[in-house]
Scaffold this motif. Structure first.
Motif, PDB file in Angstrom:
ATOM      1  N   TYR A  60      42.027  28.140  91.103  1.00 21.67           N
ATOM      2  CA  TYR A  60      40.828  28.196  89.859  1.00 21.67           C
ATOM      3  C   TYR A  60      40.391  29.764  89.319  1.00 21.67           C
ATOM      4  CZ  TYR A  60      40.310  23.356  89.924  1.00 21.67           C
ATOM      5  OH  TYR A  60      40.474  21.922  89.934  1.00 21.67           O
ATOM      6  N   GLU A  77      39.028  29.523  85.758  1.00 22.77           N
ATOM      7  CA  GLU A  77      39.485  28.684  84.821  1.00 22.77           C
ATOM      8  C   GLU A  77      38.882  27.201  85.404  1.00 22.77           C
ATOM      9  OE1 GLU A  77      43.754  28.307  84.199  1.00 22.77           O
ATOM     10  OE2 GLU A  77      43.948  30.489  84.956  1.00 22.77           O
ATOM     11  N   LYS A  78      38.490  26.272  84.520  1.00 21.00           N
ATOM     12  CA  LYS A  78      37.741  25.210  84.726  1.00 21.00           C
ATOM     13  C   LYS A  78      36.458  25.686  85.542  1.00 21.00           C
ATOM     14  CE  LYS A  78      41.938  22.451  83.828  1.00 21.00           C
ATOM     15  NZ  LYS A  78      42.549  21.024  84.390  1.00 21.00           N
ATOM     16  N   ILE A  81      34.481  22.763  87.102  1.00 23.02           N
ATOM     17  CA  ILE A  81      34.947  22.084  88.535  1.00 23.02           C
ATOM     18  C   ILE A  81      34.808  23.029  89.731  1.00 23.02           C
ATOM     19  CG2 ILE A  81      36.840  21.315  89.845  1.00 23.02           C
ATOM     20  CD1 ILE A  81      37.759  20.315  86.622  1.00 23.02           C
ATOM     21  N   ARG A 121      43.465  20.008  89.248  1.00 23.09           N
ATOM     22  CA  ARG A 121      43.640  21.288  88.601  1.00 23.09           C
ATOM     23  C   ARG A 121      44.694  21.433  87.378  1.00 23.09           C
ATOM     24  NH1 ARG A 121      44.193  24.880  85.844  1.00 23.09           N
ATOM     25  NH2 ARG A 121      44.499  27.317  86.238  1.00 23.09           N
ATOM     26  N   THR A 125      41.410  17.681  81.838  1.00 19.50           N
ATOM     27  CA  THR A 125      40.115  17.171  82.955  1.00 19.50           C
ATOM     28  C   THR A 125      38.822  17.516  81.877  1.00 19.50           C
ATOM     29  OG1 THR A 125      40.089  19.455  83.848  1.00 19.50           O
ATOM     30  CG2 THR A 125      41.052  17.537  85.062  1.00 19.50           C
ATOM     31  N   GLU A 126      38.967  17.630  80.431  1.00 24.56           N
ATOM     32  CA  GLU A 126      38.025  18.227  79.596  1.00 24.56           C
ATOM     33  C   GLU A 126      36.866  17.142  79.549  1.00 24.56           C
ATOM     34  OE1 GLU A 126      39.249  18.721  75.657  1.00 24.56           O
ATOM     35  OE2 GLU A 126      41.097  19.536  76.274  1.00 24.56           O
ATOM     36  N   GLU A 129      35.040  17.872  82.643  1.00 24.25           N
ATOM     37  CA  GLU A 129      34.141  19.011  82.813  1.00 24.25           C
ATOM     38  C   GLU A 129      32.954  18.820  82.076  1.00 24.25           C
ATOM     39  OE1 GLU A 129      36.872  22.725  82.180  1.00 24.25           O
ATOM     40  OE2 GLU A 129      38.542  21.115  82.167  1.00 24.25           O
TER      41      GLU A 129
END
Length: 153
Positions: A60, A77-78, A81, A121, A125-126, A129
């Protein structure tokens, strides 16, 4: 004669300035502090969780060098999460240490959250999130991962 003497003195001074060594004091304490940091990175739940947390960080986050200031910047990133999993990690460690939940139950819960986060990952996953951004309480985060996030086996 006087000019020659002044010239020789200036040459001697310039040679001594150019041949200067940089000598610093070796501090054993710095090495000891580094060794302690390396030695204390073990997760309270064991080496398996240490490896899972390192995998989470590797998957991540990334470090990018700023070309102007030559410093390293950590990019996540993300982030919803990543940071929710870190909150869950702290929650389970603290709850197990204070005896609010048994250590084995805390290990199982944290492992579930980590495995799910590592497996989602590279997926879309929008929506997940967006939901995680709205949840602030760590108890709700843990409940969300255990009840609402599923993995196809």
């Amino acid at each position: 004669m006087r000019n020659i003497l002044i010239t020789l003195i200036l040459i001697a001074i310039s040679i001594s300035v150019q041949a200067q060594d940089f000598v610093f004091h070796y501090n054993e304490m710095e090495r000891d502090e580094l060794m302690q940091k390396v030695a204390t990175t073990e997760h309270p739940f064991g080496s398996e969780f240490t490896q899972l947390m390192l995998l989470l960080k590797e998957n991540y986050t990334s470090e990018e060098q700023n070309s102007i200031s030559l410093t390293m910047t950590l990019t996540v990133e993300k982030p919803s999460i990543y940071y929710s999993v870190r909150k869950a990690n702290k929650h389970y460690i603290k709850a197990a240490r204070k005896g609010r939940i048994p250590k084995e139950e805390a290990k199982k819960g944290l492992q579930d959250v980590l495995v799910k986060a590592l497996n989602i990952r590279y997926q879309n996953t929008e929506a997940l999130e967006d939901k995680l951004d709205k949840i602030k309480d760590v108890e709700e985060i843990v409940a969300f991962y255990s009840k609402d996030v599923k993995l196809d086996m």
